[in-house]
Design a protein around this motif. Structure first.
Motif, PDB file in Angstrom:
ATOM      1  N   GLU A   1       0.845  -1.192   0.000  1.00 31.68           N
ATOM      2  CA  GLU A   1       0.000   0.000   0.000  1.00 31.68           C
ATOM      3  C   GLU A   1       0.885   1.248   0.000  1.00 31.68           C
ATOM      4  O   GLU A   1       1.959   1.256   0.598  1.00 31.68           O
ATOM      5  CB  GLU A   1      -0.916   0.021   1.228  1.00 31.68           C
ATOM      6  CG  GLU A   1      -1.958  -1.099   1.243  1.00 31.68           C
ATOM      7  CD  GLU A   1      -2.895  -0.975   2.426  1.00 31.68           C
ATOM      8  OE1 GLU A   1      -2.715  -0.022   3.235  1.00 31.68           O
ATOM      9  OE2 GLU A   1      -3.795  -1.812   2.562  1.00 31.68           O
ATOM     10  N   ASP A   2       0.420   2.304  -0.675  1.00 37.45           N
ATOM     11  CA  ASP A   2       1.157   3.563  -0.683  1.00 37.45           C
ATOM     12  C   ASP A   2       1.124   4.201   0.705  1.00 37.45           C
ATOM     13  O   ASP A   2       0.082   4.191   1.386  1.00 37.45           O
ATOM     14  CB  ASP A   2       0.556   4.534  -1.703  1.00 37.45           C
ATOM     15  CG  ASP A   2       0.768   4.073  -3.135  1.00 37.45           C
ATOM     16  OD1 ASP A   2       1.456   3.052  -3.319  1.00 37.45           O
ATOM     17  OD2 ASP A   2       0.249   4.726  -4.056  1.00 37.45           O
ATOM     18  N   VAL A   3       2.250   4.767   1.118  1.00 37.72           N
ATOM     19  CA  VAL A   3       2.335   5.420   2.425  1.00 37.72           C
ATOM     20  C   VAL A   3       2.781   6.867   2.223  1.00 37.72           C
ATOM     21  O   VAL A   3       3.874   7.121   1.707  1.00 37.72           O
ATOM     22  CB  VAL A   3       3.345   4.699   3.354  1.00 37.72           C
ATOM     23  CG1 VAL A   3       3.474   5.460   4.671  1.00 37.72           C
ATOM     24  CG2 VAL A   3       2.917   3.261   3.593  1.00 37.72           C
ATOM     25  N   ASP A   4       1.912   7.807   2.597  1.00 39.64           N
ATOM     26  CA  ASP A   4       2.264   9.221   2.558  1.00 39.64           C
ATOM     27  C   ASP A   4       3.091   9.511   3.806  1.00 39.64           C
ATOM     28  O   ASP A   4       2.617   9.331   4.940  1.00 39.64           O
ATOM     29  CB  ASP A   4       1.008  10.085   2.517  1.00 39.64           C
ATOM     30  CG  ASP A   4       1.332  11.558   2.361  1.00 39.64           C
ATOM     31  OD1 ASP A   4       1.884  12.151   3.303  1.00 39.64           O
ATOM     32  OD2 ASP A   4       1.040  12.122   1.292  1.00 39.64           O
ATOM     33  N   VAL A   5       4.324   9.943   3.621  1.00 39.42           N
ATOM     34  CA  VAL A   5       5.255  10.115   4.734  1.00 39.42           C
ATOM     35  C   VAL A   5       4.758  11.153   5.732  1.00 39.42           C
ATOM     36  O   VAL A   5       4.821  10.945   6.957  1.00 39.42           O
ATOM     37  CB  VAL A   5       6.658  10.489   4.212  1.00 39.42           C
ATOM     38  CG1 VAL A   5       7.587  10.861   5.360  1.00 39.42           C
ATOM     39  CG2 VAL A   5       7.241   9.324   3.413  1.00 39.42           C
ATOM     40  N   ALA A   6       4.246  12.275   5.256  1.00 40.21           N
ATOM     41  CA  ALA A   6       3.755  13.320   6.163  1.00 40.21           C
ATOM     42  C   ALA A   6       2.583  12.799   6.991  1.00 40.21           C
ATOM     43  O   ALA A   6       2.515  13.019   8.215  1.00 40.21           O
ATOM     44  CB  ALA A   6       3.334  14.546   5.357  1.00 40.21           C
ATOM     45  N   GLU A   7       1.653  12.104   6.360  1.00 37.57           N
ATOM     46  CA  GLU A   7       0.500  11.564   7.076  1.00 37.57           C
ATOM     47  C   GLU A   7       0.940  10.552   8.130  1.00 37.57           C
ATOM     48  O   GLU A   7       0.398  10.506   9.242  1.00 37.57           O
ATOM     49  CB  GLU A   7      -0.475  10.904   6.094  1.00 37.57           C
ATOM     50  CG  GLU A   7      -1.228  11.883   5.215  1.00 37.57           C
ATOM     51  CD  GLU A   7      -2.236  11.189   4.318  1.00 37.57           C
ATOM     52  OE1 GLU A   7      -2.305   9.943   4.344  1.00 37.57           O
ATOM     53  OE2 GLU A   7      -2.959  11.894   3.597  1.00 37.57           O
ATOM     54  N   GLU A   8       1.935   9.732   7.780  1.00 35.02           N
ATOM     55  CA  GLU A   8       2.403   8.716   8.715  1.00 35.02           C
ATOM     56  C   GLU A   8       3.071   9.354   9.927  1.00 35.02           C
ATOM     57  O   GLU A   8       2.894   8.890  11.066  1.00 35.02           O
ATOM     58  CB  GLU A   8       3.381   7.771   8.007  1.00 35.02           C
ATOM     59  CG  GLU A   8       3.860   6.606   8.847  1.00 35.02           C
ATOM     60  CD  GLU A   8       2.758   5.666   9.268  1.00 35.02           C
ATOM     61  OE1 GLU A   8       2.946   4.963  10.294  1.00 35.02           O
ATOM     62  OE2 GLU A   8       1.699   5.628   8.601  1.00 35.02           O
ATOM     63  N   LEU A   9       3.833  10.427   9.721  1.00 30.00           N
ATOM     64  CA  LEU A   9       4.460  11.127  10.846  1.00 30.00           C
ATOM     65  C   LEU A   9       3.396  11.707  11.776  1.00 30.00           C
ATOM     66  O   LEU A   9       3.559  11.678  13.006  1.00 30.00           O
ATOM     67  CB  LEU A   9       5.377  12.236  10.328  1.00 30.00           C
ATOM     68  CG  LEU A   9       6.678  11.785   9.638  1.00 30.00           C
ATOM     69  CD1 LEU A   9       7.397  12.977   9.011  1.00 30.00           C
ATOM     70  CD2 LEU A   9       7.604  11.070  10.624  1.00 30.00           C
ATOM     71  N   VAL A  10       2.315  12.226  11.194  1.00 28.96           N
ATOM     72  CA  VAL A  10       1.226  12.767  12.012  1.00 28.96           C
ATOM     73  C   VAL A  10       0.545  11.643  12.795  1.00 28.96           C
ATOM     74  O   VAL A  10       0.245  11.782  13.993  1.00 28.96           O
ATOM     75  CB  VAL A  10       0.211  13.517  11.134  1.00 28.96           C
ATOM     76  CG1 VAL A  10      -1.014  13.928  11.958  1.00 28.96           C
ATOM     77  CG2 VAL A  10       0.851  14.754  10.511  1.00 28.96           C
ATOM     78  N   LYS A  11       0.313  10.510  12.121  1.00 26.48           N
ATOM     79  CA  LYS A  11      -0.324   9.369  12.796  1.00 26.48           C
ATOM     80  C   LYS A  11       0.495   8.897  13.989  1.00 26.48           C
ATOM     81  O   LYS A  11      -0.041   8.457  15.008  1.00 26.48           O
ATOM     82  CB  LYS A  11      -0.496   8.213  11.807  1.00 26.48           C
ATOM     83  CG  LYS A  11      -1.595   8.412  10.786  1.00 26.48           C
ATOM     84  CD  LYS A  11      -1.671   7.214   9.854  1.00 26.48           C
ATOM     85  CE  LYS A  11      -2.713   7.420   8.767  1.00 26.48           C
ATOM     86  NZ  LYS A  11      -2.754   6.258   7.817  1.00 26.48           N
ATOM     87  N   ARG A  12       1.828   8.968  13.858  1.00 27.78           N
ATOM     88  CA  ARG A  12       2.703   8.524  14.944  1.00 27.78           C
ATOM     89  C   ARG A  12       2.878   9.580  16.035  1.00 27.78           C
ATOM     90  O   ARG A  12       3.616   9.375  17.003  1.00 27.78           O
ATOM     91  CB  ARG A  12       4.073   8.138  14.393  1.00 27.78           C
ATOM     92  CG  ARG A  12       4.046   6.966  13.423  1.00 27.78           C
ATOM     93  CD  ARG A  12       5.460   6.570  13.034  1.00 27.78           C
ATOM     94  NE  ARG A  12       5.473   5.525  12.010  1.00 27.78           N
ATOM     95  CZ  ARG A  12       6.576   4.909  11.582  1.00 27.78           C
ATOM     96  NH1 ARG A  12       7.762   5.251  12.106  1.00 27.78           N
ATOM     97  NH2 ARG A  12       6.511   3.985  10.655  1.00 27.78           N
TER      98      ARG A  12
END
Length: 457
Positions: free
Chosen positions: A430-441
């Protein structure tokens, strides 16, 4: 359907084939004795007549030829005057009037009807090509695909991004191309497209081999002074510096994250032929400067801030192009030079004897490191190191594994502008948007309170 056949799966000759066919037809119907008879018919008072021929609209252009070349050939060889009516089409045909002697009109009529009859059946076929090869097929500004269409005579249509929003019956890493033309034109276009795909595959194999040769590079820890030095006019906006142009915002580009200063500030290298060239350049420089006599020949008595140099990278003992940020004299250590590596974006302090004069021909390749900011987020200040570690992990920083990058804006820094980019990792299922993932973490927050999600497929 107007004589057009549509096939599932795909080329030379446009008006040139028709012109050649007409020339042969004229010769067949019109030998030297016929020419003398037609020429003498005018002088002997043979009466002039007119007739009309109906030509299917889809072949009118080919019958007329480029800039009227085909019709002019018939007129010249039959001593007739031929005009196509400007009236509206009737039943899919246009009317063509022929004026001249009876014999000439009859001959011209036969040639036009033969040209219509000999027109190849126009077909529409589809083929799939890897997404990664589309850029090579289209070329900069569409030059490659225009040249391909011109050389084969086929019309080539690349699937638009908006068309991919509908359910696809083929893999997402493939792109559909529609080809229109005669069977021969389509086959010629298909052959050239497959050649482009093969060239792209060869280049990617070379890039993979080059990436395997590159050493891992640690995250840089730059002071504000060093960061300001890296943003001088020498590195930003220089004609010799690779850049993300405004046109880059229209699509995602493959890139390596080569150096990281923080989760929001980093450097990338675009993936392409220049990746292979950089590997060759580093190999050549390392072989050259590893020789002690060579280093003595290019030794520097004085090292000036801002000057370009050849500098050793301590972690792998290879030599790279660098720009001097600062010269230091430390007691017991001798001269120390702070070097910004212009092809990677990281900065290291090395001994004075690890810096040499840069041979001018080593400047043939543009500087590859592109300074960027991550768009739309602000890292949590209390978790700066953790956020930077996560960013390195998500982007495979200095591991030479590509991610997809898209420009979404620019940030003014001193005399230049630095692109703000979206990064999407497409290496997994699955594609992972880096900015979104940093926010999720919980390591960053959105700058404007909202997220921006864009597929990199």
């Amino acid at each position: 359907m107007d004589g057009t056949r549509i096939k599932s799966l795909i080329i030379p000759v446009g008006g040139a084939v028709l012109l050649s066919g007409l020339a042969g037809a004229v010769y067949y119907y019109f030998n030297k004795e016929d020419e003398e008879e037609v020429n003498t018919s005018k002088s002997s008072g043979q009466r002039c007549v007119s007739t009309r021929v109906r030509v299917p609209v889809d072949v009118v252009g080919l019958v007329i030829g480029r800039q009227g070349s085909n019709i002019k050939l018939i007129q010249d060889r039959t001593n007739t005057k031929i005009d196509f009516s400007d009236e509206a089409e009737v039943d899919g045909h246009r009317s063509c009037s022929i004026h001249g002697s009876e014999y000439s009109v009859c001959l011209a009529q036969q040639l036009i009807l033969k040209a219509v009859k000999d027109q190849p059946v126009m077909e529409t076929r589809e083929m799939l090509v890897p997404q990664v090869a589309v850029g090579r097929i289209i070329g900069r500004g569409g030059n490659a695909i225009r040249q391909l269409s011109h050389s084969t005579g086929a019309k080539i249509i690349v699937e638009r991004e908006e068309d991919r929003s509908i359910p696809l019956n083929y893999p997402e890493d493939m792109k559909k191309i529609v080809l229109k033309g005669s069977s021969e034109q389509i086959e010629a276009a298909k052959a050239q497209l497959l050649q482009k795909v093969a060239e792209e595959e060869t280049m990617r194999q070379q890039i993979s081999a080059s990436a395997a040769n590159m050493s891992l590079r640690a995250r840089t820890r730059q002071t504000n002074q060093e960061t300001e030095a890296n943003q001088s006019p020498v590195s930003i906006g220089s004609p010799n510096h690779e850049s993300l142009s405004p046109g880059s915002s229209e699509r995602f580009l493959e890139a390596f994250v080569s150096a990281v200063e923080s989760a929001a500030h980093f450097w990338i290298q675009l993936v392409g032929p220049q990746s292979v060239e950089l590997d060759k350049l580093v190999t050549e420089m390392t072989e050259y400067y590893s020789n002690e006599e060579t280093r003595e020949l290019h030794s520097l008595d004085k090292v000036k801030e801002g000057s370009m140099v050849a500098a050793k990278f301590l972690d792998d003992n290879s030599w790279y192009r660098g720009r001097v940020c600062e010269c230091l004299e430390e007691e017991g250590k001798g001269r120390q030079v702070n070097v910004y590596y212009v092809d990677f974006g990281d900065t290291e302090t090395v001994k004075g004897d690890s810096v040499c004069e840069l041979r001018t021909d080593f400047l043939r390749l543009s500087f590859q490191a592109i300074e960027c900011f991550l768009a739309n987020i602000i890292p949590e200040s209390a978790k700066g190191d953790e956020a930077a570690d996560a960013f390195e992990e998500l982007t495979y920083a200095a591991q030479w594994r590509p991610v997809m990058v898209k420009v979404v804006g620019y940030r003014q820094e001193g005399v230049g502008t630095i692109p703000c980019v979206q990064i999407v990792d497409t290496n997994g299922p699955e594609d992972v948007d880096v900015a979104e993932e940093l926010v999720k973490r919980g390591l960053a927050e959105y700058a404007n309170g909202t997220s921006i999600s864009t597929s990199a497929s």
